[in-house]
Design a protein around this motif. Structure first.
Motif, PDB file in Angstrom:
ATOM      1  N   VAL A  55      -4.166   3.480  -1.753  1.00 46.47           N
ATOM      2  CA  VAL A  55      -2.903   2.742  -1.862  1.00 46.47           C
ATOM      3  C   VAL A  55      -3.245   1.254  -1.887  1.00 46.47           C
ATOM      4  O   VAL A  55      -3.824   0.723  -0.939  1.00 46.47           O
ATOM      5  CB  VAL A  55      -1.968   3.047  -0.670  1.00 46.47           C
ATOM      6  CG1 VAL A  55      -0.678   2.242  -0.788  1.00 46.47           C
ATOM      7  CG2 VAL A  55      -1.665   4.541  -0.602  1.00 46.47           C
ATOM      8  N   LEU A 181       1.072   6.507  -8.809  1.00 46.84           N
ATOM      9  CA  LEU A 181       2.448   6.091  -8.546  1.00 46.84           C
ATOM     10  C   LEU A 181       2.490   4.566  -8.501  1.00 46.84           C
ATOM     11  O   LEU A 181       1.728   3.942  -7.758  1.00 46.84           O
ATOM     12  CB  LEU A 181       2.899   6.681  -7.211  1.00 46.84           C
ATOM     13  CG  LEU A 181       4.363   6.508  -6.848  1.00 46.84           C
ATOM     14  CD1 LEU A 181       5.272   7.143  -7.896  1.00 46.84           C
ATOM     15  CD2 LEU A 181       4.632   7.155  -5.494  1.00 46.84           C
ATOM     16  N   LEU A 206       3.383   8.375   0.799  1.00 48.28           N
ATOM     17  CA  LEU A 206       2.329   8.129  -0.198  1.00 48.28           C
ATOM     18  C   LEU A 206       1.046   8.846   0.217  1.00 48.28           C
ATOM     19  O   LEU A 206       0.361   9.449  -0.608  1.00 48.28           O
ATOM     20  CB  LEU A 206       2.061   6.631  -0.356  1.00 48.28           C
ATOM     21  CG  LEU A 206       3.185   5.808  -0.976  1.00 48.28           C
ATOM     22  CD1 LEU A 206       2.770   4.351  -1.117  1.00 48.28           C
ATOM     23  CD2 LEU A 206       3.594   6.369  -2.324  1.00 48.28           C
ATOM     24  N   SER A 213      -1.820   4.859  -5.552  1.00 47.73           N
ATOM     25  CA  SER A 213      -0.559   4.096  -5.601  1.00 47.73           C
ATOM     26  C   SER A 213      -0.807   2.610  -5.697  1.00 47.73           C
ATOM     27  O   SER A 213      -1.713   2.074  -5.047  1.00 47.73           O
ATOM     28  CB  SER A 213       0.273   4.371  -4.348  1.00 47.73           C
ATOM     29  OG  SER A 213       0.485   5.748  -4.177  1.00 47.73           O
TER      30      SER A 213
END
Ligand SMILES: Nc1ncnc2c1ncn2[C@@H]1O[C@H](COP(=O)(O)OP(=O)(O)OP(=O)(O)O)[C@@H](O)[C@H]1O
Length: 371
Positions: A55, A181, A206, A213
């Motif tokens: 992320v 994402l 997430l 992400s």
């Protein structure tokens, strides 16, 4: 802003490729990507590798190129030069271009882009056009339950709070189980209290989905709370990449330092390896003799001691902020107040004389003009 209404509608109407079972996180890369819009260079030779499942927050001020990088990953934009890679293969380069709907990428728009005339369930189903009826329905309901909105699946967007709308947008993006994402300023429309809750929920989700992400934000706290790694950008370039702690503790420039902390800055000249200031003498690190420097004092690092110890100062104002006090201190020879964020007992009052302890290892020194 990620996209016009027309682009959003087109994006949402495409069937999603996704992955059939659990999301299979994909590696995402940018190799020497430059993006020009006429005379404006939005991105200059940006290179970045994002690991599967990582992320990453793109952090920076307005206009620094964050959204452009997101648009390139989504395939809404083609780079002027350089390559975008998914799983090591070019998806945008001078030779090749993979259409957005073929990339297995999910998008959450800043304004959520929910269809007002569709229920929560129908909004989420809209992102599943390539699916047959039965599996689209089951997949949509599963995604809605996953964001905690099972009881509201027949509600319409105007009946939902901002936080709930954000969760619908998230459910729509994760329903096809994208490998990547992308989220554009996902918390900017939420008030402060709701923002904290939604941000923590999103962070957990997430990790649970496992998707690689990218979150665009201009808020360092958003970035630190949600991302494994932060990419700090400025004027179309990457300034520094690292964990929140690395960027906070070891910023590589005054620009990066200021982004994460409200320092008291004091200018001075390097003499015999240190910078003399009215509040103390601080090691100058690599800076050469005679160089003009900026000493940055972290408000959280300051400790107050009884009068007679350490540097003499006087409390100008004290504001109770809950867990800490916000204290402005006057120091002889320094024409501005020194900011401290400290936990105080009730005994320290405005006008009191105190001692000020500034641990030198918590002080950062940068070349002056390094902004
Ligand atoms: N389609 C376009 N045409 C012309 N200029 C553009 C276009 N898209 C972006 N720009 C310019 O490129 C630069 C980077 O824009 P971008 O939207 O990527 O920045 P940002 O960091 O996301 O900003 P914000 O936080 O305000 O959304 C800006 O100067 C912007 O005006």
């Amino acid at each position: 802003m990620l996209a016009s209404n027309e682009t959003k509608a087109r994006w949402l109407s495409w069937g999603r490729r996704g992955t059939a079972g659990a999301a299979i996180p994909m590696a995402l890369g940018f190799d020497q990507v430059t993006q020009r819009f006429g005379d404006v260079t939005a991105l200059s030779e940006v290179s970045l590798s994002i690991e599967p499942g990582e992320v990453v927050a793109l952090l920076g001020q307005s206009g620094c190129g964050k959204t452009t990088l997101l648009r390139l990953a989504a395939g809404v934009e083609r780079p002027s030069s350089g390559r975008v890679l998914l799983e090591g293969s070019d998806v945008s380069s001078p030779q090749s271009f993979v259409e957005p709907e073929q990339r297995g990428v999910g998008l959450v728009f800043q304004d959520y882009a929910l269809f007002p005339h569709l229920s929560v369930r129908e909004n989420v189903r809209f992102g599943l056009r390539g699916y047959d009826e039965t599996s689209a329905e089951a997949t949509a309901l599963r995604a809605i339950a996953r964001v905690g909105l099972a009881d509201l699946s027949e509600a319409y967007p105007h009946m939902l709070s901002g936080g709930e709308q954000q969760r619908v947008a998230l459910a729509r993006a994760i329903a096809p189980r994208p490998g990547v994402l992308l989220m554009d300023e996902p918390f900017s429309n939420l008030d402060r209290r709701l923002r904290d809750v939604v941000r923590d929920e999103t962070a957990a989700l997430l990790k649970e989905t496992g998707a690689t992400s990218i979150i665009v934000t201009h808020d360092p706290e958003d970035a630190m709370r949600i991302a494994d790694r932060i990419v700090l950008m400025r004027a179309g370039r990457i300034v520094q990449v690292g964990t929140g702690e690395q960027l906070y503790r070891q910023p590589n420039s005054l620009f990066a330092a200021r982004f994460f902390c409200d320092f008291t800055e004091i200018e001075g000249r390097v003499l015999r390896g240190a910078v003399d200031t009215p509040v103390g003498r601080f090691p100058a690190g690599d800076l050469g003799e005679g160089a003009q420097a900026v000493v940055c004092i972290r408000p959280q690092a300051i400790r107050l001691t009884p009068k007679g110890f350490c540097l003499p100062g006087r409390v100008v104002t004290r504001r109770f902020l809950g867990e800490v006090d916000h204290v402005l201190l006057a120091v002889s020879g320094f024409d501005r107040p020194l900011l401290a964020r400290v936990s105080l007992t009730g005994s320290v009052r405005e006008g009191d004389d105190v001692g000020i302890d500034i641990p030198t290892d918590e002080v950062l020194v940068f070349p002056a003009g390094d902004t």
